[in-house]
Design a protein around this motif. Structure first.
Motif, PDB file in Angstrom:
ATOM      1  N   SER A  59       0.866  -1.183   0.000  1.00  0.00           N
ATOM      2  CA  SER A  59       0.000   0.000   0.000  1.00  0.00           C
ATOM      3  C   SER A  59       0.902   1.232   0.000  1.00  0.00           C
ATOM      4  N   VAL A  60       0.445   2.271  -0.676  1.00  0.00           N
ATOM      5  CA  VAL A  60       1.270   3.456  -0.884  1.00  0.00           C
ATOM      6  C   VAL A  60       0.435   4.697  -0.578  1.00  0.00           C
ATOM      7  N   ARG A  61       1.026   5.655   0.133  1.00  0.00           N
ATOM      8  CA  ARG A  61       0.357   6.939   0.324  1.00  0.00           C
ATOM      9  C   ARG A  61       1.391   8.049   0.412  1.00  0.00           C
ATOM     10  N   LYS A  62       0.933   9.244   0.074  1.00  0.00           N
ATOM     11  CA  LYS A  62       1.796  10.424   0.103  1.00  0.00           C
ATOM     12  C   LYS A  62       1.472  11.245   1.341  1.00  0.00           C
ATOM     13  N   GLU A  63       2.510  11.792   1.951  1.00  0.00           N
ATOM     14  CA  GLU A  63       2.324  12.654   3.121  1.00  0.00           C
ATOM     15  C   GLU A  63       3.008  13.995   2.860  1.00  0.00           C
ATOM     16  N   TRP A  64       2.231  15.034   3.036  1.00  0.00           N
ATOM     17  CA  TRP A  64       2.752  16.386   2.805  1.00  0.00           C
ATOM     18  C   TRP A  64       3.908  16.704   3.766  1.00  0.00           C
ATOM     19  N   PRO A  65       4.989  17.308   3.275  1.00  0.00           N
ATOM     20  CA  PRO A  65       5.092  17.877   1.932  1.00  0.00           C
ATOM     21  C   PRO A  65       5.892  17.036   0.948  1.00  0.00           C
ATOM     22  N   ASP A  66       6.650  16.024   1.434  1.00  0.00           N
ATOM     23  CA  ASP A  66       7.602  15.388   0.501  1.00  0.00           C
ATOM     24  C   ASP A  66       7.849  13.913   0.803  1.00  0.00           C
ATOM     25  N   ILE A  67       6.900  13.237   1.497  1.00  0.00           N
ATOM     26  CA  ILE A  67       7.131  11.847   1.930  1.00  0.00           C
ATOM     27  C   ILE A  67       6.279  10.881   1.108  1.00  0.00           C
ATOM     28  N   LEU A  68       6.906   9.800   0.669  1.00  0.00           N
ATOM     29  CA  LEU A  68       6.192   8.667   0.086  1.00  0.00           C
ATOM     30  C   LEU A  68       6.312   7.517   1.079  1.00  0.00           C
ATOM     31  N   ARG A  69       5.193   7.066   1.614  1.00  0.00           N
ATOM     32  CA  ARG A  69       5.194   6.016   2.635  1.00  0.00           C
ATOM     33  C   ARG A  69       4.614   4.736   2.034  1.00  0.00           C
ATOM     34  N   VAL A  70       5.380   3.655   2.103  1.00  0.00           N
ATOM     35  CA  VAL A  70       4.903   2.366   1.560  1.00  0.00           C
ATOM     36  C   VAL A  70       4.886   1.327   2.686  1.00  0.00           C
ATOM     37  N   PHE A  71       3.848   0.524   2.681  1.00  0.00           N
ATOM     38  CA  PHE A  71       3.730  -0.588   3.633  1.00  0.00           C
ATOM     39  C   PHE A  71       3.734  -1.881   2.827  1.00  0.00           C
ATOM     40  N   VAL A  72       4.648  -2.781   3.169  1.00  0.00           N
ATOM     41  CA  VAL A  72       4.885  -3.984   2.369  1.00  0.00           C
ATOM     42  C   VAL A  72       4.545  -5.228   3.174  1.00  0.00           C
ATOM     43  N   VAL A  73       3.825  -6.150   2.534  1.00  0.00           N
ATOM     44  CA  VAL A  73       3.557  -7.471   3.112  1.00  0.00           C
ATOM     45  C   VAL A  73       4.324  -8.493   2.277  1.00  0.00           C
ATOM     46  N   GLU A  74       5.202  -9.250   2.935  1.00  0.00           N
ATOM     47  CA  GLU A  74       6.019 -10.249   2.243  1.00  0.00           C
ATOM     48  C   GLU A  74       5.232 -11.515   1.914  1.00  0.00           C
ATOM     49  N   GLN A  75       5.706 -12.222   0.898  1.00  0.00           N
ATOM     50  CA  GLN A  75       5.236 -13.579   0.668  1.00  0.00           C
ATOM     51  C   GLN A  75       5.681 -14.457   1.845  1.00  0.00           C
ATOM     52  N   GLN A  76       4.811 -15.390   2.252  1.00  0.00           N
ATOM     53  CA  GLN A  76       5.137 -16.317   3.334  1.00  0.00           C
ATOM     54  C   GLN A  76       5.268 -17.721   2.754  1.00  0.00           C
ATOM     55  N   PRO A  77       6.484 -18.158   2.427  1.00  0.00           N
ATOM     56  CA  PRO A  77       6.634 -19.459   1.773  1.00  0.00           C
ATOM     57  C   PRO A  77       6.276 -20.618   2.697  1.00  0.00           C
ATOM     58  N   LEU A  78       5.494 -21.550   2.158  1.00  0.00           N
ATOM     59  CA  LEU A  78       5.162 -22.779   2.883  1.00  0.00           C
ATOM     60  C   LEU A  78       6.177 -23.867   2.573  1.00  0.00           C
ATOM     61  N   GLY A  79       6.615 -23.929   1.319  1.00  0.00           N
ATOM     62  CA  GLY A  79       7.548 -24.982   0.935  1.00  0.00           C
ATOM     63  C   GLY A  79       8.111 -24.736  -0.458  1.00  0.00           C
ATOM     64  N   HIS A  80       9.054 -25.603  -0.851  1.00  0.00           N
ATOM     65  CA  HIS A  80       9.590 -25.597  -2.208  1.00  0.00           C
ATOM     66  C   HIS A  80       8.553 -26.232  -3.132  1.00  0.00           C
ATOM     67  N   TRP A  81       8.530 -25.784  -4.386  1.00  0.00           N
ATOM     68  CA  TRP A  81       7.525 -26.314  -5.321  1.00  0.00           C
ATOM     69  C   TRP A  81       8.214 -26.919  -6.547  1.00  0.00           C
ATOM     70  N   ASN A  82       7.942 -28.224  -6.771  1.00  0.00           N
ATOM     71  CA  ASN A  82       8.471 -28.940  -7.938  1.00  0.00           C
ATOM     72  C   ASN A  82       9.933 -28.581  -8.203  1.00  0.00           C
TER      73      ASN A  82
END
Length: 208
Positions: A59-82
């Motif tokens: 998710s991304v939002r701008k905050e006055w006057p010059d900030i770009l704030r991003v919130f990141v959710v990582e992938q949660q690996p369960l296992g290796h695939w093939n």
């Protein structure tokens, strides 16, 4: 009056990151100009972030006057695939397959093998079997779902379980119930336990 008079100067990255470094998040945005506070499109920036294989959601939002704030959710690996066909592929609990540099993985993950059209079915079978076996002291290190949807499992102890297509949890429970008896009678290490019977099991021993 001029949108370029208000440039974005600071990037704030938030979120619980285990596999992803904050500098990698910055690099994901470094390819193209972000624009100014007024011209930067937060939806476009979000899409650029979510194109990174380790980022499940942003998710991304701008905050006055010059900030770009991003919130990141990582992938949660369960296992290796093939792993044999796709050495860089991982799979999540919801059946999402993604490919990354696995050198960043610092935990033991099970190896899941199955048809590419049945990723979610393979994950569901693993979760059911893993939960029941773990409660009883057994750790699943690999699970295979065949094209005919039969299940084979390998335990950390080296024992393989041939479970088949039907009565998955009932057959696993039968193994759990009979395991103390099996190990009392073993003369060699156990190779596999075949559970594809209405009653009882067949046990194969490893040869010296």
């Amino acid at each position: 009056m001029d949108a370029n008079e208000v440039p974005l100067k600071r990037l704030v990255v938030q979120g619980e990151l285990h596999y992803l470094d904050r500098t990698e998040v910055r690099q994901a945005l470094a390819g193209e100009p972000l624009g100014s506070f007024f011209s930067a499109d937060v939806d476009v920036i979000r899409q650029r972030l979510e194109a990174h294989p380790w980022i499940a959601q942003a998710s991304v939002r701008k905050e006055w006057p010059d900030i770009l704030r991003v919130f990141v959710v990582e992938q949660q690996p369960l296992g290796h695939w093939n792993e044999q066909q796709r050495p860089n592929a991982l799979v999540t609990r919801d059946g999402t397959v993604f490919e990354v540099d696995k050198t960043e993985i610092d935990v033991l993950l099970p190896k899941l093998f199955g048809p590419e059209h049945a990723v979610k079915e393979t994950v569901e079978q693993y979760q059911q079997v893993h939960e029941l076996l773990e409660l009883n002291g057994h750790t699943v290190v690999a699970l295979t779902l065949t094209e005919r949807f039969a299940v084979d499992v390998e335990l950390m102890s080296g024992i393989k379980l041939h479970i088949g297509r039907e009565g998955l949890l009932e057959r696993v429970q039968r193994f759990i119930d009979l395991f103390p008896t099996i190990i009392r009678h073993q003369t060699q290490p156990i190779d596999y336990v075949d559970l594809r019977y209405d009653t009882g099991v067949a046990v194969a021993w490893k040869q010296s």
